[in-house]
Enzyme design. Structure first.
Site, mmCIF file in Angstrom:
data_model
loop_
_atom_site.group_PDB
_atom_site.id
_atom_site.type_symbol
_atom_site.label_atom_id
_atom_site.label_comp_id
_atom_site.label_asym_id
_atom_site.label_seq_id
_atom_site.Cartn_x
_atom_site.Cartn_y
_atom_site.Cartn_z
ATOM 1 C CG ASP A 104 105.853 81.043 -44.301
ATOM 2 O OD1 ASP A 104 105.478 79.917 -43.939
ATOM 3 O OD2 ASP A 104 106.971 81.512 -44.035
ATOM 4 C CE1 TYR A 216 109.968 78.607 -39.020
ATOM 5 C CE2 TYR A 216 111.842 79.814 -39.897
ATOM 6 C CZ TYR A 216 110.697 79.064 -40.096
ATOM 7 O OH TYR A 216 110.285 78.789 -41.375
ATOM 8 C CG HIS A 271 103.780 76.787 -47.502
ATOM 9 N ND1 HIS A 271 102.749 77.248 -46.698
ATOM 10 C CD2 HIS A 271 104.918 77.340 -47.000
ATOM 11 C CE1 HIS A 271 103.253 78.036 -45.759
ATOM 12 N NE2 HIS A 271 104.560 78.112 -45.924
#
Length: 293
Positions: A104, A216, A271
């Site tokens: 990730d 982010y 994921h």
């Protein structure tokens, strides 16, 4: 706690590096490998994989800047700075050369670590990540393809809005983290209560959500950093790992833009590979890492 192959808890400590303080765990012996987690996780994500690695490797498991039990500085959440954190940590721990396994956001940071500190990185395992600047942004769009393929990353736009996410998430960290962790897995039961508790504990601490959002919000900066780094392809071996229900073989396709020597593998998973299918991951990663110390 995280345990090695003897069932002993790995060592835990803090190091002041690159202008921040990183919490990290270490265990095992042999050639070094550093494991970089994603969001909304911590180093605890690697708890199943660590005892499979420690018979063969010295394993370093940091909590990334602002996450887990590491310090939460005001800035520095772009992937290049966070990569420099890890390079400084590994130097602090005395590791002149090492391999990198990232998943990730940790995979994006791992790529920057390899690109920026090539003389120290022997190999890169890149698991379940999309590169800012190379396709990540397209999955934030509200399109039929993204929605029908379960790859509409709606939260990116939400997280970019100043102040509103902090207001809405406060007091609901458990609900958000549980949803994100379980929804992105083929095997949601692998999001065990102990892991959920640990992630909620860390992201509920002062500054926890702020730091997560800052990762982010640095994405446009990351995109430019990745475009710059990609001008010179990595010349180290790269193993690109995907989950069939999430990013899948796109991990390999992306890495072929970034490196010359790329091998890909896709698991029957979502994921969070190291929590969903740790045995299968170890069976692929260990041979790849062998003799790269």
């Amino acid at each position: 706690m995280i345990f090695d192959h003897h069932g002993a808890s790995v060592r835990t400590n803090r190091a002041t590096v690159n202008g921040t303080s990183l919490h990290h765990r270490t265990g095992g012996s042999g050639p070094a490998v550093v494991l970089l987690h994603g969001v909304p996780k911590t180093g605890y994500h690697w708890r199943h994989l660590v005892p499979k690695l420690t018979p063969h490797h010295t394993v370093v498991v940091p909590d990334l800047r602002g996450l887990g039990d590491s310090a939460r500085p005001a800035g520095g959440y772009d992937s290049a700075t966070m990569a420099d954190d890890i390079a400084a940590l590994m130097a602090h721990l005395g590791h002149e050369s090492y391999s990198v396994l990232g998943e990730d956001w940790g995979a994006v940071i791992g790529y920057q670590l390899a690109a920026r500190h090539r003389d120290h990185v022997n190999a890169l395992v890149f698991a379940e990540a999309l590169f800012p600047g190379f396709g990540f942004e397209e999955h934030t769009a509200l399109t039929e393809e993204n929605v029908s393929g379960d790859m509409h990353l709606w939260h990116l736009g939400f997280y970019f809005q100043p102040d509103v996410p902090e207001m809405l998430i406060a007091g609901h960290e458990r609900e958000l983290i549980t949803y994100m962790i379980k929804n992105e897995r083929s095997h949601p039961d692998t999001a065990t209560p102990d892991a959920i508790e640990e992630y909620v504990r860390c992201y509920s601490m002062p500054g926890g959500i702020r730091a997560m959002l800052a990762v982010y919000r640095a994405m446009l900066v990351d995109a430019e950093q990745n475009r710059q780094a990609a001008r010179k392809k990595l010349d180290i071996p790269v193993l690109a790992l995907g989950g069939s229900a999430f990013i899948g073989d796109r991990n390999e396709a992306q890495m072929r833009l970034m490196a010359h020597d790329v091998t890909g593998h896709v698991f029957d998973a979502g994921h969070d590979l190291a929590e969903e299918v740790p045995d299968e991951v170890a069976a692929v990663v260990l041979p790849f890492l062998a003799d790269r110390g």
